[in-house]
Structures are given as C-alpha cells and as structure tokens.
Design an enzyme around this catalytic site. Sequence first.
Site, PDB file in Angstrom:
ATOM      1  N   HIS A  30       0.821  -1.221   0.000  1.00 39.93           N
ATOM      2  CA  HIS A  30       0.000   0.000   0.000  1.00 39.93           C
ATOM      3  C   HIS A  30       0.852   1.267   0.000  1.00 39.93           C
ATOM      4  CE1 HIS A  30      -4.091  -1.729   0.715  1.00 39.93           C
ATOM      5  NE2 HIS A  30      -3.343  -2.780   0.998  1.00 39.93           N
TER       6      HIS A  30
ATOM      7  N   ASP B 263       3.653   9.470  -0.830  1.00 37.08           N
ATOM      8  CA  ASP B 263       2.460   8.725  -0.436  1.00 37.08           C
ATOM      9  C   ASP B 263       2.190   7.642  -1.468  1.00 37.08           C
ATOM     10  OD1 ASP B 263       0.183   8.139   1.063  1.00 37.08           O
ATOM     11  OD2 ASP B 263      -0.453  10.229   1.184  1.00 37.08           O
TER      12      ASP B 263
HETATM   13  P1  ADQ Z   1      -2.915   6.166   4.793  1.00 39.13           P
HETATM   14  O1  ADQ Z   1      -1.500   6.605   4.937  1.00 39.13           O
HETATM   15  O2  ADQ Z   1      -3.651   5.979   6.056  1.00 39.13           O
HETATM   16  O3  ADQ Z   1      -3.038   4.828   3.923  1.00 39.13           O
HETATM   17  P2  ADQ Z   1      -4.843   7.554   2.921  1.00 39.13           P
HETATM   18  O4  ADQ Z   1      -4.740   6.900   1.601  1.00 39.13           O
HETATM   19  O5  ADQ Z   1      -5.025   9.016   2.778  1.00 39.13           O
HETATM   20  O6  ADQ Z   1      -3.604   7.352   3.876  1.00 39.13           O
HETATM   21  O7  ADQ Z   1      -6.082   6.908   3.641  1.00 39.13           O
HETATM   22  C1  ADQ Z   1      -6.553   7.426   4.801  1.00 39.13           C
HETATM   23  C2  ADQ Z   1      -8.004   7.023   5.024  1.00 39.13           C
HETATM   24  O8  ADQ Z   1      -8.297   7.363   6.354  1.00 39.13           O
HETATM   25  C3  ADQ Z   1      -8.950   7.795   4.118  1.00 39.13           C
HETATM   26  O9  ADQ Z   1     -10.026   6.997   3.759  1.00 39.13           O
HETATM   27  C4  ADQ Z   1      -9.385   8.951   5.008  1.00 39.13           C
HETATM   28  O10 ADQ Z   1     -10.705   9.409   4.795  1.00 39.13           O
HETATM   29  C5  ADQ Z   1      -9.285   8.367   6.390  1.00 39.13           C
HETATM   30  N1  ADQ Z   1      -8.913   9.463   7.318  1.00 39.13           N
HETATM   31  C6  ADQ Z   1      -7.760  10.149   7.348  1.00 39.13           C
HETATM   32  N2  ADQ Z   1      -7.834  11.107   8.290  1.00 39.13           N
HETATM   33  C7  ADQ Z   1      -9.056  11.015   8.840  1.00 39.13           C
HETATM   34  C8  ADQ Z   1      -9.742  11.725   9.850  1.00 39.13           C
HETATM   35  N3  ADQ Z   1      -9.187  12.752  10.463  1.00 39.13           N
HETATM   36  N4  ADQ Z   1     -10.987  11.343  10.159  1.00 39.13           N
HETATM   37  C9  ADQ Z   1     -11.546  10.319   9.522  1.00 39.13           C
HETATM   38  N5  ADQ Z   1     -10.978   9.621   8.568  1.00 39.13           N
HETATM   39  C10 ADQ Z   1      -9.729   9.956   8.224  1.00 39.13           C
HETATM   40  C11 ADQ Z   1      -2.120   3.905   3.287  1.00 39.13           C
HETATM   41  C12 ADQ Z   1      -1.089   4.525   2.336  1.00 39.13           C
HETATM   42  C13 ADQ Z   1      -1.791   5.372   1.280  1.00 39.13           C
HETATM   43  C14 ADQ Z   1      -2.804   4.496   0.516  1.00 39.13           C
HETATM   44  C15 ADQ Z   1      -3.721   3.759   1.493  1.00 39.13           C
HETATM   45  C16 ADQ Z   1      -4.595   2.737   0.767  1.00 39.13           C
HETATM   46  O11 ADQ Z   1      -0.166   5.320   3.073  1.00 39.13           O
HETATM   47  O12 ADQ Z   1      -0.844   5.919   0.366  1.00 39.13           O
HETATM   48  O13 ADQ Z   1      -3.593   5.328  -0.309  1.00 39.13           O
HETATM   49  O14 ADQ Z   1      -2.962   3.049   2.465  1.00 39.13           O
HETATM   50  O15 ADQ Z   1      -3.842   1.857   0.000  1.00 39.13           O
END
Ligand code: ADQ
Length: 457
Positions: free
Chosen positions: A156, A364
Amino acid sequence: MRRLVVVSNRVGPVRAAAKAAGGLAVALVDALRERGGLWFGWSGKVGERFSSRIEKVEEGPLTLLTMDLSQEDFDAYYNGFANQTLWPLFHYRVDLSQFDRAHFEGYNRVNARFAQALLPRLEPDDLIWVHDYHFIPFASQLRSMGCEQRMGYFLHIPFPAPEILVTLPVHDSLVRALFSYDLVGFQTEPDRIAFINYCVQETGGRIIDDYHVEAFGRTIQVRAFPIGIDTENFAELAASAGAKDRCVRMSDVLHGQIQIIGVDRLDYTKGLPERFRAFERLLENYPENRGGVTLMQVAPTSRTDVEDYVDIRNELEGISGNVNGRFGEFDWTPIRYIGRSFGRKALAGLYRASKVGLVTPLRDGMNLVAKEYVAAQDPENPGALVLSRFAGAARQLDSAVIVNPFDTEGVAEALQRSLRMPRPERLDRWHSMMGCLRRENVDKWRNDFLAALRGRE
Ligand code: ADQ
C-alpha cells in the site's frame, strides 16, 4: 470458485462498521463474502506473553481470525521494524529509518508465528492475498512449511528507488522474500519500476516480459494496481442529509469565509509543517486573503508510541500557534487544527463545504483523501484540488493543480490560483478527475488484482 484468504495487519471491520470505515474494508469484505473466505491478522491487542490462541468470529460465509501480539513482539515487529524501519525508509526518509537487528528478528518471528497459526486452516485451492509492509515475509514462511497455494502481495505504500532501499542492511532478504509470492502488486508504475530496477541491478534478475521478472530462481508477476475508492457511494454520502447538515453547520461557522481543507493521519510523510508554511506564505504574499480564508486541518494522532510522531505534533502546534498569533483577528482564526477523527458522513460534508482540498504529502503510496475530496464535491459547483506530485494519486488525478510540496512559494501560488479559479475551469477539471475515479474505483482494483492472481484457471 476458489476460497479467498486475506492477511493484513489489522482485520475488519465488517458489516455496518465496514461502511463507516470506507472503501478498502468494504471491497475486501465483498470479495470475501462472494467467494467465502478467511480474513486473518492481528487483533489489535497486546498480551504480556506470546499465545498462539486464535480468536474466531463467523459472519455468514466470512470468517475472521485474529491473534494477539506479545509486548516483545509488538515492540520489535510493529513499533520496531514495520514503523521505525520500513515505513520511513519506503517513504524516502532514510534520516528517520532506524535499523535494529533484534527488531528484524522480531518481524520475522511474528511473520513465522502468524504463518504457523494460519497453516492448519488453509485448503489446497485457497487464493491467499497478503497486504502491506507488515507481512513481506509471510509467503516465504508459508512456503517453507510446504504451502503451494497461489499467493499474492499488495504493497500500500511506495516502493523506494534501489539507491534508497540498499541503505537497509537486510534489503536482499526482504526482496528475496517477495519472490515467494506468485504476484506482487504496487500502487503505481514508478513503484513497479523501482522494484524491477532493484531486481536487475542488485540480484542479476531478468525482465521476462511486461509483467514478469525472474530472480532468485523464480519467476513472478509484477504489476501496478492503483487503489481506488467506492466513488459512487462516497458521492451519494456527500449529497445525503447527514452530510448536508454538517456542510450547513460548517458554512454557519465560516460566516462567508472560504475554507481550505486538509485531512490526514498525523504522520511526517503527509507534509503538514510544509503545508502550514505554504498557507502562511499565502497570507504574506496575497494579503487580500487575510480575514477571508481559513485552513482547516484535521489530523488525528497515530502511532503515539513512536517519538517522531510526538515531534511532528509539537511542531504543528507551534506553527499554527505562530500563524494564528501573527495574523488572527477576533473573528478570524487562520489555521484551525483539529486532532481527532470524523465519521465518513461528517468528513464528506466537510470536504463539500471546502472550496479547496489541500493534499500535499512528501511521499504517499496513493492517498485516498485526494480521491474522496473530489468525489464529495457538488457537481454543479465543485471545489479545486491542490495535489502533491509525490502522491501516487497524482498519476491518475492529473487535472488537479499539481504542486511540489517542498516549494513553499509554489504551493502558495497554487492556492491563490485555486481560490480564484473560475467555475468553468473547476468544472472541466472535476469532470476529468471524476471520470477517472468512476472507472478506476475500488472494485476494479480488487477484481484486477484477483484476476491477475488467479491467472488462467
Ligand atoms: P494512509 O496513509 O492511512 O493509507 P490515505 O490513503 O489518505 O492514507 O487513507 C486514509 C483514510 O483514512 C482515508 O479513507 C481517510 O478518509 C481516512 N482518514 C484520514 N484522516 C481522517 C480523519 N481525520 N478522520 C476520519 N478519517 C480519516 C495507506 C497509504 C496510502 C494508501 C492507502 C490505501 O499510506 O498511500 O492510499 O494506504 O492503499
């Protein structure tokens, strides 16, 4: 149809909670229900001593299996090698990545213990899908116990360039372990190429064709599968009464001020201090925004046992305090920093109430927040997305305003441009991004991965 076995560090949630958690959990649960299956991983609990006890929960055709970690394993495997070695290194933070041989041993030990626990529950025809950096050696452990099932792995987070990866003393052991899978999937083409370059440069491996690489005496499939969101559902959620309510409440608070929104897990890879400084530069260089534009940053803490995560929080509180002290008015707070998480509906409403989505990670794998921001917009009057070129999502969302988060001036300019972007341009960009999100949603990601893993049955 073959049974599916999913292995990931954290398991679930399923049912109603899966909807609340969003795309990935829903997509996996759907696949597990369709074919019947097991989802196996850590319970999230830490016990004093190691125990091989497995907790089992049945949810119709889907079985959840979880194990606890001992304190020693948690320190070495989770906080240690996964989060203090691999996570920073794979995000190009060689400066933060610490290597400790005992942590690496703990990482392998947990992988072996988990593989051992799963082994008796496997059936000969199972398809096994392992997720993320916590479980790189999982397949090699299972193979050493005689497993011959088809196994796929999806990373991921980014896969680093070989020059970065070789700073890790055990780089060869990790990559060798990946060759126990039949399929290795990455988020983007550059990640896939970085992996292939490593194989060719460091192991004398050979590219067989567009999708196959040979090294360590084995040929595996290597492909990019950009993860998507549940686009239609998220768009519906953002238009629902609950989200509207949040949107209206937000507008009341804003009193006609314009909101820029950032939503991230609090993590040093997300570029938050750089983002706050770029917003400060916007206020310095374009004073017409003072009193009228607010940055709302939602960033709940994560991994608080790791010191670097405490440091970043202190840094952010410092910068927002300075900016607010320097520019704030009795009726305007420039940066509103909220350290807790929100439910999906509330989040969708907040995205929709914000004229600009500001997503500026330094590195990311994909970044789902960028995709959610786009899906949540009002189709008649969408906001603009400012997106880091170093997020995997930038390869698909190239109609966003793409920025280099290390360029403070450049991000301030992009913000100014986005705040003033005419509606026809916002509509054009939004339609192009939304088209992509509809085509390349989370179901496509899952189906493409599983089809490649199944191969010719
Ligand atoms: P993350 O590093 O956690 O994931 P991201 O892809 O942005 O980053 O996913 C975060 C998820 O958590 C999103 O669905 C978002 O809505 C939710 N989230 C974040 N902050 C939040 C908050 N304050 N309140 C509620 N919900 C929140 C890892 C990798 C990424 C990759 C994903 C999926 O680092 O690059 O996109 O896995 O593969």
